[in-house]
Every structure is written in C-alpha cells, then in structure tokens.
Design a protein around this motif. Structure first.
Motif, PDB file in Angstrom:
ATOM      1  N   GLU A  60       0.850  -1.186   0.000  1.00 43.19           N
ATOM      2  CA  GLU A  60       0.000   0.000   0.000  1.00 43.19           C
ATOM      3  C   GLU A  60       0.891   1.242   0.000  1.00 43.19           C
ATOM      4  O   GLU A  60       1.768   1.383   0.867  1.00 43.19           O
ATOM      5  CB  GLU A  60      -0.897   0.007   1.243  1.00 43.19           C
ATOM      6  CG  GLU A  60      -1.759   1.238   1.357  1.00 43.19           C
ATOM      7  CD  GLU A  60      -2.534   1.312   2.669  1.00 43.19           C
ATOM      8  OE1 GLU A  60      -3.189   2.341   2.879  1.00 43.19           O
ATOM      9  OE2 GLU A  60      -2.470   0.371   3.466  1.00 43.19           O
ATOM     10  N   THR A  62       1.801   4.669   1.005  1.00 42.93           N
ATOM     11  CA  THR A  62       1.382   5.434   2.182  1.00 42.93           C
ATOM     12  C   THR A  62       1.848   6.888   2.172  1.00 42.93           C
ATOM     13  O   THR A  62       1.295   7.704   2.902  1.00 42.93           O
ATOM     14  CB  THR A  62       1.863   4.757   3.481  1.00 42.93           C
ATOM     15  OG1 THR A  62       3.288   4.625   3.434  1.00 42.93           O
ATOM     16  CG2 THR A  62       1.209   3.399   3.658  1.00 42.93           C
ATOM     17  N   HIS A  77       3.773   0.381   2.525  1.00 46.32           N
ATOM     18  CA  HIS A  77       3.632  -0.553   3.645  1.00 46.32           C
ATOM     19  C   HIS A  77       3.355  -1.924   3.042  1.00 46.32           C
ATOM     20  O   HIS A  77       2.405  -2.082   2.277  1.00 46.32           O
ATOM     21  CB  HIS A  77       2.494  -0.132   4.574  1.00 46.32           C
ATOM     22  CG  HIS A  77       2.329  -1.068   5.723  1.00 46.32           C
ATOM     23  ND1 HIS A  77       3.208  -1.106   6.779  1.00 46.32           N
ATOM     24  CD2 HIS A  77       1.398  -2.024   5.959  1.00 46.32           C
ATOM     25  CE1 HIS A  77       2.832  -2.038   7.622  1.00 46.32           C
ATOM     26  NE2 HIS A  77       1.742  -2.618   7.153  1.00 46.32           N
ATOM     27  N   ASP A  88       7.815  -1.193   6.230  1.00 44.25           N
ATOM     28  CA  ASP A  88       7.636   0.055   5.501  1.00 44.25           C
ATOM     29  C   ASP A  88       8.907   0.289   4.691  1.00 44.25           C
ATOM     30  O   ASP A  88      10.002   0.335   5.251  1.00 44.25           O
ATOM     31  CB  ASP A  88       7.388   1.214   6.459  1.00 44.25           C
ATOM     32  CG  ASP A  88       6.041   1.083   7.153  1.00 44.25           C
ATOM     33  OD1 ASP A  88       5.028   0.956   6.438  1.00 44.25           O
ATOM     34  OD2 ASP A  88       6.010   1.100   8.391  1.00 44.25           O
TER      35      ASP A  88
END
Length: 106
Positions: A60, A62, A77, A88
């Motif tokens: 994802e 971020t 992430h 991360d």
C-alpha cells in the motif's frame, strides 16, 4: 504527486509484471535493494524476477514527496509471508528523460 513514470512503474512492479516494469528503466539504470546494487537491464530484470517469486505480499502506497528536481520518494507498507510479516519501504527514484536512472529501496 508522483510523475507518471513512477506511478506506472510501481503499478507494474506491484503486479509483478516484469516486462511492463522494465520499460520504465533507462538503459544504464541502477537499482539498490537490501544492500546490493544491480546495474543495467539484465541484472535489474533478474532482480525483479527474484523479488516477484520469493514472497507473497500486499503493498500500500502510504506517502510520496519530491526530494529534489528529479528525485522522488514513495513509501509503501508491505504485509506478507516474509520475515517479520510487515515492513515500511522507501523507494527513492531519480529520473532523467522520463526514465528511471536510479532506484534505491530502504
């Protein structure tokens, strides 16, 4: 906001579409990941292939920001079956002529 080159590359990278991802690299590009540097299309293609098959994960986006005139940061992430289960990662891109010349993942 990220340039289209990076957005398109990340879409290909996350989808594990190596051919599509490779079109966004300059011929003399370098990728540094996990302390190793890969030079040129053959080494980068091999790295992408290994990265795509080693683990299963979701990613994802971020955060994004421009660090310099041609340098951008994209933070992802990840969650998956790799050691630790989540991470991360910062993808730092340098572009020239709308192609990736360097990518550093930390």
């Amino acid at each position: 906001m990220l340039p289209d080159t990076i957005t398109n590359y990340l879409t290909s990278h996350i989808a594990r579409d190596i051919d599509a991802a490779m079109q966004w690299y300059a011929p003399n590009a370098e990728v540094t990941d996990d302390g190793k540097t890969y030079h040129g299309p053959d080494e980068i293609r091999s790295w992408l292939g290994n990265a795509a098959s080693e683990y299963t994960y979701t990613a994802e986006l971020t955060a994004t920001r421009q660090l310099a005139p041609h340098t951008y940061l994209a933070t992802h992430h990840l969650e998956g079956n790799f050691p630790g289960g989540s991470a991360d990662l910062n993808f730092t891109f340098t572009l020239k002529n709308n192609l990736i010349t360097t990518l550093t993942i930390t």
